[in-house]
Scaffold this active site. Sequence first.
Site, PDB file in Angstrom:
ATOM      1  CB  CYS A 290       2.449  -3.170  -0.440  1.00  0.00           C
ATOM      2  SG  CYS A 290       3.755  -2.455  -0.988  1.00  0.00           S
TER       3      CYS A 290
ATOM      4  CG  HIS B 284      -0.133   1.191  -0.390  1.00  0.00           C
ATOM      5  ND1 HIS B 284       0.226   0.619   0.857  1.00  0.00           N
ATOM      6  CD2 HIS B 284       1.024   1.344  -1.179  1.00  0.00           C
ATOM      7  CE1 HIS B 284       1.236   0.469   0.907  1.00  0.00           C
ATOM      8  NE2 HIS B 284       1.989   0.525  -0.335  1.00  0.00           N
TER       9      HIS B 284
ATOM     10  CD  GLU C 287      -2.800   0.991   2.789  1.00  0.00           C
ATOM     11  OE1 GLU C 287      -3.351   0.436   1.987  1.00  0.00           O
ATOM     12  OE2 GLU C 287      -1.570   1.036   2.864  1.00  0.00           O
TER      13      GLU C 287
END
Lengths: 250, 224
Positions: free
Chosen positions: B76, B205, B207
């Site tokens: 990001c 993202h 994650e």
Amino acid sequence: MLAKRIIPCLDIRDGQTVKGIHFEGLRQVGDPVELGAKYAAQGADELVYLDISASEEGRRTFTELVTRIAARIDIPFTVGGGIASVEDAGRLLDAGADKVTVNSAAVRNPALIDAIAAKYGSQFVVAAIDARQVDGRWVVTTHGGKRPTDRELFTWARETVERGAGEILFTSMDHDGTKNGYPCETFARLAELPVPIIASGGAGTVDHIAEVLTRGQADAALAASIFHYDEIPIPVLKRALNQRGIPVRL
Amino acid sequence: MIAVVDYDTGNLRSVADALRRAGAEFTLTAAPALLRAADRVILPGVGEASSAMAKLRERGLDRVIPTLTCPVLGICIGMQLMCLSSEEGDAACLGIFPTRVRRLSADPDSASVHAVFPESPGAGRSTDAPECLPGNSRLKVPHVGWDTISALRTPLFAGLPEESYVYYVHSYAADPCASTIAATEYGRRFSAALARDNFYGTQFHPEKSGAAGARIIQNFLTLR
């Protein structure tokens, strides 16, 4: 293409999942972390956990729960319920929440939205708005729809965006729990705002959800009991939406 | 050992949790010596580009990161800082990827918000909703939610089909360039991911991107 999001909502009291009809007659439906993991595996795009605990002890339990959710779940999740200060929001961020919703406290103290957005960014703040129609006018309510305020829905929704809310989660208290569908005209008007709109309250069928995502122009649909009681499993819902040409993540 | 760069831009927990789920050992650090000794470095980031860049400079990391030789992954804002510059706060960045970061929509003006619902509430306005096809509505910024990535290149995307969905939350994006290894379209086409030599970056993202994201993290951890 950006997918329309399907968001199961889990109401939490004292660390356990519950779901009420009109927020009353609460009934327990399962462990919040396990239930969230199950929904994520089924294709939920995001999760919302709302703390409806009344006690300090319940709130502490909730923060611990958020830590366990963050460790386990690999999709974004939003938490809300009783967030009244920047410190409350910061505590939940530290515990691992991706976003917080602010509701009654923001109606009392609108500067709360500015303060949280300034410190953690607009993407972290979701304005949750409950309203019901009174004489043809949408009146914002607080305390689970029990208390009417002097605010009007559209004016308040716009103000929350001006103050820094990054998304709006709107629940019609006239429709919540009825399974009769969403007020799509109202959602279509909210869609004029430049932030995503999450539709909540009223879903009973696949058609209701398809309608609010198309005619209502909502960016996401949030529901609880249809998922908790397996009335419409998430994979079934998403395949049905896909067949109707609605972009969803399969 | 994996080093996650801790430069005080907020929450590192989601990256840490994802690494734990991947079974990886890691340390949170801003120490140049530890970053140089690491065999993987992750540069996360939330917040605003120019202030994040200032925090890298305060720690001397603007000179350390471009000289690292192990695989480096920016996520990001972390990826944006590895580009030439960002419009956000008019920031000069690390210049690893030959591209610039620009706002997704030209209109961040709050006056445009105030123009919504101009009439007195609920009075004299048709409540007939316009027919609108999904995805056909105006561009909303930030770009929030699950979107598809295409034109996938490099082992970072090994095992991922074209049009995989990943999770985004951002208002700024890097223009496509020679280092683009994945693209997404939202208002315009932008770099969903970048790679040059040992440096990688994702605008989305991983994650928070479910199984697809976990695969991308696993791919990064096993890059040779």
